[in-house]
Motif scaffolding. Structure first.
Motif, mmCIF file in Angstrom:
data_model
loop_
_atom_site.group_PDB
_atom_site.id
_atom_site.type_symbol
_atom_site.label_atom_id
_atom_site.label_comp_id
_atom_site.label_asym_id
_atom_site.label_seq_id
_atom_site.Cartn_x
_atom_site.Cartn_y
_atom_site.Cartn_z
ATOM 1 N N LEU A 113 -4.670 10.522 19.363
ATOM 2 C CA LEU A 113 -3.813 10.581 18.171
ATOM 3 C C LEU A 113 -3.918 9.306 17.343
ATOM 4 O O LEU A 113 -4.010 9.364 16.112
ATOM 5 N N THR A 114 -3.894 8.143 18.013
ATOM 6 C CA THR A 114 -3.977 6.896 17.261
ATOM 7 C C THR A 114 -5.343 6.749 16.589
ATOM 8 O O THR A 114 -5.435 6.257 15.466
ATOM 9 N N LYS A 115 -6.386 7.228 17.243
ATOM 10 C CA LYS A 115 -7.716 7.184 16.628
ATOM 11 C C LYS A 115 -7.800 8.154 15.454
ATOM 12 O O LYS A 115 -8.432 7.854 14.432
ATOM 13 N N TYR A 116 -7.157 9.306 15.584
ATOM 14 C CA TYR A 116 -7.117 10.282 14.486
ATOM 15 C C TYR A 116 -6.454 9.649 13.258
ATOM 16 O O TYR A 116 -6.972 9.727 12.145
ATOM 17 N N TYR A 117 -5.292 9.016 13.487
ATOM 18 C CA TYR A 117 -4.586 8.392 12.370
ATOM 19 C C TYR A 117 -5.336 7.177 11.830
ATOM 20 O O TYR A 117 -5.314 6.919 10.626
ATOM 21 N N ALA A 118 -6.002 6.446 12.687
ATOM 22 C CA ALA A 118 -6.822 5.331 12.212
ATOM 23 C C ALA A 118 -7.915 5.852 11.285
ATOM 24 O O ALA A 118 -8.169 5.273 10.225
ATOM 25 N N ASP A 119 -8.531 6.957 11.674
ATOM 26 C CA ASP A 119 -9.580 7.563 10.850
ATOM 27 C C ASP A 119 -9.014 8.029 9.507
ATOM 28 O O ASP A 119 -9.604 7.785 8.457
ATOM 29 N N LYS A 120 -7.884 8.699 9.530
ATOM 30 C CA LYS A 120 -7.300 9.264 8.306
ATOM 31 C C LYS A 120 -6.684 8.205 7.400
ATOM 32 O O LYS A 120 -6.759 8.316 6.180
ATOM 33 N N LEU A 121 -6.060 7.191 7.971
ATOM 34 C CA LEU A 121 -5.308 6.233 7.164
ATOM 35 C C LEU A 121 -6.027 4.915 6.886
ATOM 36 O O LEU A 121 -5.745 4.255 5.891
ATOM 37 N N LEU A 122 -6.929 4.527 7.777
ATOM 38 C CA LEU A 122 -7.546 3.205 7.646
ATOM 39 C C LEU A 122 -8.991 3.240 7.161
ATOM 40 O O LEU A 122 -9.449 2.282 6.530
#
Length: 155
Positions: free
Chosen positions: A15-24
């Motif tokens: 999940l944190t990698k997913y959000y890192a991909d989408k947001l960062l």
């Protein structure tokens, strides 16, 4: 309980990698504590600290071999104490988390960026890396001080 922890680490990592991909991804780092902690999207095509770049097939095969060995070790050794089991589960969960990235993406998403001012810039890492490092420290301590098996009374 160990299976639940493994699953929770995997879910948190992915999940944190997913959000890192989408947001960062494609954006400037997101500063949490200036000069110390920021979230910074990095695609790691190597291993720890970016060594052995572009050897994904090697890492995938090696990870499978190590994972199978660790699981068999845990199954075969019934005398391992709970601390050793926790350490091995942390390593296994982290390895699976990064393995998922390598297979799915061809690289591992890293995003936690710690700096010590201008003194030292630690390599960017992720939740799976944290699990691997904590598990490795715990297992190393237990092996070095011969405290990895039950003795009838836990330390």
């Amino acid at each position: 309980m160990l299976y639940i922890v493994t699953l929770l680490i995997l879910i948190t990592d992915q999940l944190t990698k997913y959000y890192a991909d989408k947001l960062l991804k494609g954006n400037a780092p997101y500063v949490i504590i200036n000069g110390f902690l920021q979230f910074n999207y990095v695609e790691n095509v190597g291993a720890a600290f970016g060594i052995l770049k572009n050897k994904q097939l090697f890492f995938i095969i090696l990870t499978f071999i190590v994972l199978i060995g660790m699981v068999l070790f845990m199954i075969k050794n019934k005398r391992l104490n709970i601390y050793m089991r926790w350490g091995l589960v942390l390593i296994i969960a982290g390895a699976i988390g990064n393995l998922i990235d390598r297979i799915r993406l061809g690289y591992v998403i890293d995003f936690i960026d710690v700096k010590f001012g201008s003194f030292y810039d630690y390599p960017v890492f992720n939740i799976a890396d944290c699990a691997i490092v904590i598990g490795t420290i715990l297992v190393s301590y237990l092996v070095l001080f011969d405290k990895y098996e039950t003795t009838g009374s836990e330390w």
